[in-house]
Design an enzyme around this catalytic site. Structure first.
Site, PDB file in Angstrom:
ATOM      1  N   GLU A 366      67.808  44.841   0.684  1.00  0.00           N
ATOM      2  CA  GLU A 366      68.536  45.942   0.862  1.00  0.00           C
ATOM      3  C   GLU A 366      68.056  47.258   0.380  1.00  0.00           C
ATOM      4  OE1 GLU A 366      72.569  44.785  -0.059  1.00  0.00           O
ATOM      5  OE2 GLU A 366      72.628  43.332   1.360  1.00  0.00           O
ATOM      6  N   GLU A 471      70.195  35.629   7.252  1.00  0.00           N
ATOM      7  CA  GLU A 471      71.468  35.575   6.488  1.00  0.00           C
ATOM      8  C   GLU A 471      72.524  35.641   7.691  1.00  0.00           C
ATOM      9  OE1 GLU A 471      72.412  38.184   3.347  1.00  0.00           O
ATOM     10  OE2 GLU A 471      70.352  37.685   2.378  1.00  0.00           O
TER      11      GLU A 471
HETATM   12  C1  XIL Z   1      76.607  37.626  -1.110  1.00  0.00           C
HETATM   13  C2  XIL Z   1      77.350  36.023  -1.373  1.00  0.00           C
HETATM   14  O1  XIL Z   1      77.456  35.318  -0.117  1.00  0.00           O
HETATM   15  C3  XIL Z   1      78.603  36.195  -2.026  1.00  0.00           C
HETATM   16  O2  XIL Z   1      78.826  34.797  -2.505  1.00  0.00           O
HETATM   17  C4  XIL Z   1      78.657  37.045  -3.392  1.00  0.00           C
HETATM   18  O3  XIL Z   1      79.701  37.091  -3.998  1.00  0.00           O
HETATM   19  C5  XIL Z   1      77.758  38.533  -2.845  1.00  0.00           C
HETATM   20  O4  XIL Z   1      76.634  38.016  -2.327  1.00  0.00           O
HETATM   21  N1  XIL Z   1      73.336  40.561   1.548  1.00  0.00           N
HETATM   22  C6  XIL Z   1      72.693  39.609   0.503  1.00  0.00           C
HETATM   23  C7  XIL Z   1      73.410  38.411  -0.138  1.00  0.00           C
HETATM   24  O5  XIL Z   1      71.491  39.760   0.492  1.00  0.00           O
HETATM   25  O6  XIL Z   1      72.914  38.200  -1.076  1.00  0.00           O
HETATM   26  C8  XIL Z   1      74.795  38.382  -0.054  1.00  0.00           C
HETATM   27  O7  XIL Z   1      75.518  37.414  -0.639  1.00  0.00           O
HETATM   28  C9  XIL Z   1      75.286  38.876   1.146  1.00  0.00           C
HETATM   29  C10 XIL Z   1      74.688  40.304   1.755  1.00  0.00           C
END
Ligand code: XIL
Length: 589
Positions: A366, A471
């Site tokens: 990100e 994701e």
């Molecule tokens: C999220 C997790 O799913 C949650 O459990 C945590 O509290 C916060 O992070 N982008 C990403 C992931 O790269 O690491 C994130 O995961 C969701 C958004």
């Protein structure tokens, strides 16, 4: 049929338009017509022009035409807005409806959103939807029930128009209060649809054709006896045991180790459904630092995955914002040299620790929205991280990862997308070893329609670096859309030659950051999106029994991957993999 011998070898070759009808409206509308709607939104002035047009052949005689040029950053940056004068009592039921058409659009249809919400932060929603606007006049209906009270003058009705270049016409708006006790479910509701959702959409047939071409290959098995003579009429079972394409999910390490019935079920799904997993949280630097037992969790789960031939990716080496970094690292923010060293050391240490065990790493996560480290260390630091990770484990595939690229709400030239493209170009030009471009794929209610997703994948495919959906979750309001959309994302991605895998960000409601988007409920029922996913997986498998012809051979077309090839009713046989998807069984005496 009995299979006396099998071996695992590698295949090397490798409208819902509206559904609405008018209801009897029992009372005077609260809002009626377009008079109350005024242009609003931060880009309304620069990017949109509004005019009144006459309409023939409809129940209304004039409409507002909105011409949007360019690509507003947010769908709410261009709106037609009407304030709601009266108070909203809790539990009251309403129907909002309007007619819309796209006089012009970049695709077959334009888009329009409707949000009825509090007129200030936190913009609490009474109702929200997003709709296709086809060329012909179409009725949109959104029935809803107020979950809480709103004071008079605190609610706005927003028609969101901020989608790329389109000319929309909207007329005949009405907001009516339905008799108390009316269930919003009893009133026809326009589906939140997306372009290309139809079963016979052209993109889908094209994608299916590409899938057959790029994700499959021929596999020929020849059976000979010990004298070398072809054996005709021999049954052979050819079964895919592992896709070459990555179908995966995020997993929770602690749950993987737990001794509960849920954990058992959780592991069973992982084992039967995925060839790749990623730790959802266990390897995040701030969390590791806060609780070093996460290392043990990872260490204890790795063998389980290895035994099952499930690849594990690491997420994430650097998520470059203070909020995702350990406090002791944030404390170095005024000492760039020390900060630089600490970050580099972390990259090297973590990759080294899991060398040979984690097959992939998200090196940088990100970068568009998380700029604290970039502001201090500069972009050159990113290059270092990739190089250090490569040096620490030359076999591991290294990824950059970001959101809002594929899940862009249909937009193709957002600042986020431009930044990603430009950053990848910069990193590659500096020799950063990037093996994969990660697109997170968190889809909210604003979906990206399949043709637009394909265009985005083409655009990022030009780097010649594999693209991974890292994701995925589809979190639309409507379960039917959620299911249909999830299925379509898989079809889009599996059909695109640049994409090498799709990982979902969890699958179980009991462990999901967006529980509504999970495939399985807390009690392990498959939701509609889960069914859509499962049936696709069943469609995309190969398990056939073929019988050899007079020349002793049989050919099937199967998905690329690892196969078990089994032969029936024979005591001893040796399977030889030949070149180009050819296999030979030699039957012993
Ligand atoms: C999220 C997790 O799913 C949650 O459990 C945590 O509290 C916060 O992070 N982008 C990403 C992931 O790269 O690491 C994130 O995961 C969701 C958004």
């Amino acid at each position: 049929m009995r299979f006396v011998r099998w071996m695992t070898v590698m295949v090397v070759t490798a409208a819902i338009a509206t559904g609405s009808h008018a209801v009897e409206l029992p009372e005077q509308p609260i809002l009626s017509g377009m008079e109350a709607f005024k242009p609003s939104g931060s880009a309304a002035e620069q990017m949109a022009q509004f005019t009144e047009v006459n309409v023939a052949g409809q129940t209304f005689t004039s409409a507002i035409q909105a011409r949007i040029s360019g690509s507003p950053a947010n769908r709410w940056d261009v709106m037609l807005q009407a304030p709601l004068g009266e108070a909203v009592p809790p539990g009251a039921t309403y129907l909002a409806r309007f007619w819309v058409r796209a006089a012009e659009a970049m695709a077959e249809s334009g888009m329009v959103g409707l949000a009825i919400e509090l007129n200030r932060d936190p913009w609490t929603k009474l109702a929200e939807g997003q709709y296709n606007a086809p060329r012909e006049w179409t009725l949109v209906q959104l029935p809803f029930q107020a979950k809480q009270a709103f004071d008079a003058g605190t609610v706005n009705v927003n028609l969101r128009l901020g989608y790329p270049s389109q000319t929309l016409e909207i007329g005949g708006f009405e907001l009516v209060r339905l008799p108390d006790g009316t269930s919003p479910q009893s009133v026809a509701r326009t589906a939140n649809t997306y372009r290309g959702m139809e079963a016979d959409a052209p993109w889908r047939a094209e994608a299916m054709e590409r899938i057959d071409r790029i994700r499959k290959a021929n596999l020929t098995v020849s059976v000979r006896d010990s004298a070398g003579k072809p054996v005709a009429g021999q049954a052979v079972r050819v079964r895919l045991t592992r896709h070459q394409f990555r179908f995966g999910s995020a997993v929770d390490g602690r749950l993987m180790l737990a001794e509960t019935a849920d954990a058992e079920q959780y592991r069973a799904v992982v084992e039967s459904s995925f060839n790749t997993v990623v730790y959802e949280n266990d390897l995040k630097w701030n969390l590791l630092e806060a609780d070093p037992r996460r290392y043990d969790i990872v260490d204890q789960t790795l063998p389980w995955f290895a035994e099952r031939n499930i690849d594990v990716r690491g997420h994430v080496l650097i998520w470059p914002a203070f909020r995702w970094l350990p406090p002791k690292v944030v404390a170095l923010k005024d000492d760039p040299a020390a900060l630089w060293a600490a970050v580099n050391e972390h990259v090297t240490a973590l990759v080294t620790r899991y060398r040979g065990k984690l097959k992939e790493w998200d090196v940088l996560n990100e970068p568009f929205t998380n700029r604290d480290l970039e502001n201090i260390l500069g972009r050159e630091a990113f290059v270092d991280w990739f190089k250090l990770a490569r040096a620490a484990d030359p076999e591991a595939k290294l990824f950059i990862n970001d959101f809002g690229i594929l899940a862009s709400g249909n937009r193709i030239d957002t600042e986020h997308q431009k930044h990603y493209e430009e950053l990848i170009e910069f990193l590659l030009s500096k020799g950063a070893p990037i093996d994969g471009i990660g697109m997170q794929g968190h889809f909210g209610s604003a979906v990206t329609d399949p043709p637009t997703m394909l265009a985005i994948l083409d655009r990022f495919g030009r780097f010649g670096v594999p693209i991974r959906i890292t994701e995925l979750d589809a979190n639309m309001l409507d379960p039917a859309i959620r299911a249909s959309f999830l299925r379509d994302v898989f079809i889009v991605c599996f059909s695109h030659p640049s994409v090498d895998g799709v990982l979902q960000w969890g699958f179980w409601e009991g462990r999901h950051w967006l529980p509504d988007a999970a495939l399985y409920t807390r009690t392990w029922d498959l939701r509609r999106n889960g069914q859509a996913w499962k049936s696709l997986m069943a469609e995309w498998t190969t398990d056939q029994i073929v019988v050899t012809g007079p020349d002793g051979s049989a050919t099937i077309r199967g998905f690329l991957g690892d196969y078990a090839i089994e032969i029936a009713g024979v005591q001893q046989a040796t399977l030889l993999p030949l070149a180009g998807g050819q296999f030979e069984f030699i039957l012993d005496e």
